[in-house]
Design a protein around this motif. Structure first.
Motif, PDB file in Angstrom:
ATOM      1  N   GLY A  82       0.903  -1.340  -0.100  1.00  0.00           N
ATOM      2  CA  GLY A  82      -0.013   0.165  -0.380  1.00  0.00           C
ATOM      3  C   GLY A  82       0.350   0.825  -0.459  1.00  0.00           C
ATOM      4  O   GLY A  82       0.704   2.578   0.036  1.00  0.00           O
ATOM      5  N   ILE A  83       2.346   1.233  -0.207  1.00  0.00           N
ATOM      6  CA  ILE A  83       2.951   1.987  -0.278  1.00  0.00           C
ATOM      7  C   ILE A  83       2.706   3.377  -1.495  1.00  0.00           C
ATOM      8  O   ILE A  83       2.568   4.095  -0.746  1.00  0.00           O
ATOM      9  N   ILE A  84       1.808   3.072  -2.419  1.00  0.00           N
ATOM     10  CA  ILE A  84       1.384   4.316  -3.256  1.00  0.00           C
ATOM     11  C   ILE A  84       0.062   4.891  -2.891  1.00  0.00           C
ATOM     12  O   ILE A  84      -0.292   5.663  -3.052  1.00  0.00           O
ATOM     13  N   ILE A  85      -0.863   4.316  -1.832  1.00  0.00           N
ATOM     14  CA  ILE A  85      -1.528   5.026  -1.088  1.00  0.00           C
ATOM     15  C   ILE A  85      -1.755   6.788   0.009  1.00  0.00           C
ATOM     16  O   ILE A  85      -2.662   7.200  -1.105  1.00  0.00           O
ATOM     17  N   ASN A  86       0.077   6.624   0.039  1.00  0.00           N
ATOM     18  CA  ASN A  86       0.154   7.760  -0.356  1.00  0.00           C
ATOM     19  C   ASN A  86       0.873   8.703  -1.160  1.00  0.00           C
ATOM     20  O   ASN A  86       2.177   7.886  -1.459  1.00  0.00           O
ATOM     21  N   GLN A  87       0.437   9.599  -1.877  1.00  0.00           N
ATOM     22  CA  GLN A  87       0.534   9.891  -3.082  1.00  0.00           C
ATOM     23  C   GLN A  87       1.980  11.066  -2.774  1.00  0.00           C
ATOM     24  O   GLN A  87       2.193  10.505  -4.001  1.00  0.00           O
ATOM     25  N   ALA A  88       2.403  11.205  -1.944  1.00  0.00           N
ATOM     26  CA  ALA A  88       3.197  11.821  -2.081  1.00  0.00           C
ATOM     27  C   ALA A  88       5.046  10.766  -2.103  1.00  0.00           C
ATOM     28  O   ALA A  88       5.906  11.457  -2.149  1.00  0.00           O
ATOM     29  N   ASN A  89       4.568   9.712  -1.723  1.00  0.00           N
ATOM     30  CA  ASN A  89       5.366   8.649  -2.294  1.00  0.00           C
ATOM     31  C   ASN A  89       5.759   8.186  -3.561  1.00  0.00           C
ATOM     32  O   ASN A  89       6.913   7.891  -3.651  1.00  0.00           O
ATOM     33  N   ILE A  90       5.112   8.379  -4.416  1.00  0.00           N
ATOM     34  CA  ILE A  90       4.871   8.603  -5.757  1.00  0.00           C
ATOM     35  C   ILE A  90       6.427   9.181  -6.592  1.00  0.00           C
ATOM     36  O   ILE A  90       7.300   8.232  -6.457  1.00  0.00           O
ATOM     37  N   PRO A  91       6.762   9.868  -5.905  1.00  0.00           N
ATOM     38  CA  PRO A  91       7.738  10.792  -6.549  1.00  0.00           C
ATOM     39  C   PRO A  91       8.915  10.588  -5.866  1.00  0.00           C
ATOM     40  O   PRO A  91      10.175   9.633  -6.299  1.00  0.00           O
ATOM     41  N   LEU A  92       8.661   9.920  -4.423  1.00  0.00           N
ATOM     42  CA  LEU A  92       9.773   9.501  -3.528  1.00  0.00           C
ATOM     43  C   LEU A  92      10.485   8.033  -4.440  1.00  0.00           C
ATOM     44  O   LEU A  92      11.560   8.177  -4.913  1.00  0.00           O
ATOM     45  N   LEU A  93       9.396   7.097  -4.765  1.00  0.00           N
ATOM     46  CA  LEU A  93       9.749   6.176  -5.230  1.00  0.00           C
ATOM     47  C   LEU A  93      10.328   5.821  -6.104  1.00  0.00           C
ATOM     48  O   LEU A  93      11.852   5.209  -6.602  1.00  0.00           O
ATOM     49  N   LYS A  94      10.166   7.191  -7.614  1.00  0.00           N
ATOM     50  CA  LYS A  94      10.122   7.023  -8.807  1.00  0.00           C
ATOM     51  C   LYS A  94      12.180   7.898  -8.703  1.00  0.00           C
ATOM     52  O   LYS A  94      12.628   7.607  -9.135  1.00  0.00           O
ATOM     53  N   GLN A  95      11.981   8.684  -7.676  1.00  0.00           N
ATOM     54  CA  GLN A  95      13.931   9.211  -6.967  1.00  0.00           C
ATOM     55  C   GLN A  95      14.828   8.188  -6.907  1.00  0.00           C
ATOM     56  O   GLN A  95      15.751   8.500  -6.619  1.00  0.00           O
ATOM     57  N   LEU A  96      14.157   7.274  -5.963  1.00  0.00           N
ATOM     58  CA  LEU A  96      15.395   5.876  -5.703  1.00  0.00           C
ATOM     59  C   LEU A  96      15.460   4.989  -6.783  1.00  0.00           C
ATOM     60  O   LEU A  96      16.925   4.697  -6.709  1.00  0.00           O
ATOM     61  N   GLY A  97      15.000   5.006  -8.006  1.00  0.00           N
ATOM     62  CA  GLY A  97      15.110   4.117  -9.020  1.00  0.00           C
ATOM     63  C   GLY A  97      14.164   3.912  -9.881  1.00  0.00           C
ATOM     64  O   GLY A  97      13.660   4.681  -9.942  1.00  0.00           O
ATOM     65  N   LYS A  98      14.317   3.198 -10.519  1.00  0.00           N
ATOM     66  CA  LYS A  98      13.245   2.857 -11.783  1.00  0.00           C
ATOM     67  C   LYS A  98      12.475   1.755 -11.017  1.00  0.00           C
ATOM     68  O   LYS A  98      12.983   0.867 -10.616  1.00  0.00           O
ATOM     69  N   VAL A  99      11.090   2.007 -11.364  1.00  0.00           N
ATOM     70  CA  VAL A  99      10.315   1.623 -10.637  1.00  0.00           C
ATOM     71  C   VAL A  99       9.342   0.329 -11.099  1.00  0.00           C
ATOM     72  O   VAL A  99       8.644   0.486 -12.539  1.00  0.00           O
ATOM     73  N   PHE A 100       9.290  -1.022 -10.841  1.00  0.00           N
ATOM     74  CA  PHE A 100       8.555  -1.731 -11.727  1.00  0.00           C
ATOM     75  C   PHE A 100       7.303  -2.576 -10.649  1.00  0.00           C
ATOM     76  O   PHE A 100       7.543  -2.975  -9.527  1.00  0.00           O
ATOM     77  N   TYR A 101       6.391  -2.576 -11.407  1.00  0.00           N
ATOM     78  CA  TYR A 101       5.047  -2.747 -10.717  1.00  0.00           C
ATOM     79  C   TYR A 101       4.351  -3.962 -10.848  1.00  0.00           C
ATOM     80  O   TYR A 101       4.895  -4.399 -12.023  1.00  0.00           O
ATOM     81  N   LEU A 102       4.495  -5.454  -9.869  1.00  0.00           N
ATOM     82  CA  LEU A 102       4.580  -6.412 -10.041  1.00  0.00           C
ATOM     83  C   LEU A 102       3.009  -6.862 -10.226  1.00  0.00           C
ATOM     84  O   LEU A 102       2.612  -7.061  -8.848  1.00  0.00           O
TER      85      LEU A 102
END
Length: 169
Positions: A82-102
């Protein structure tokens, strides 16, 4: 952008299994955000949900991502479903690296998590209805966060890992 592989997806989608396999096949180190939170809090996620609530847990996820941004490179990062529920996390995820949705089907989630009592959001009756609703609610957010989507149903761990490495390198 940092050189990390970030795995997102619904609970049971294989993020931890795939992350550990990626660690074995690369020179990257596996990190699980849920494990980091449990270590920091000194208790299980289910206890955090029960004692302090989901909103508190979601704040911890956000803090964990910020901490990883400050210090993490060359890692495989598995996130909570559920990490994407907090939409503020989305840009952080993208900054961390390449994001793969399984991506996974609801029926597969129930198959994989049958008998698992550690998932606070899967407690109670009508689990399939609950999973379908949660997946519907989160679909757009997963897709927004993802750089690449991989449908995992019917694929082996090595096939999924191969697709990620093919796209990452």
């Amino acid at each position: 952008m940092m050189k990390n592989i970030v795995l997102i997806g619904f609970m049971g989608s294989g993020k931890t299994t795939i992350g550990k396999s990626l660690e074995e096949k690369t020179d990257m180190v596996f990190v699980d955000t849920d494990e980091l939170i449990e270590a920091y809090e000194g208790c299980k996620i289910s206890e955090i949900f029960a004692d302090k609530g989901e909103a508190y847990f979601r704040r911890l996820e956000n803090e964990t991502l910020k901490n990883l941004l400050a210090s993490t490179d060359n890692k495989v990062i598995s996130t909570g479903g559920g990490i994407i529920i907090n939409q503020a996390n989305i840009p952080l995820l993208k900054q961390l690296g390449k994001v793969f949705y399984l991506r996974i089907k609801p029926e597969t989630v129930l198959e994989r998590l049958e008998g698992d009592k550690t998932r606070p959001l899967l407690i109670g009756e009508d689990k399939l209805v609950k999973v379908e609703q949660l997946m519907t609610d989160r679909k757009e957010l997963y897709e927004m966060a993802a750089d690449k989507t991989i449908d995992t149903d019917g694929l082996s761990v090595s096939e999924i890992v191969g697709k990620i490495l093919e796209d990452f390198t």
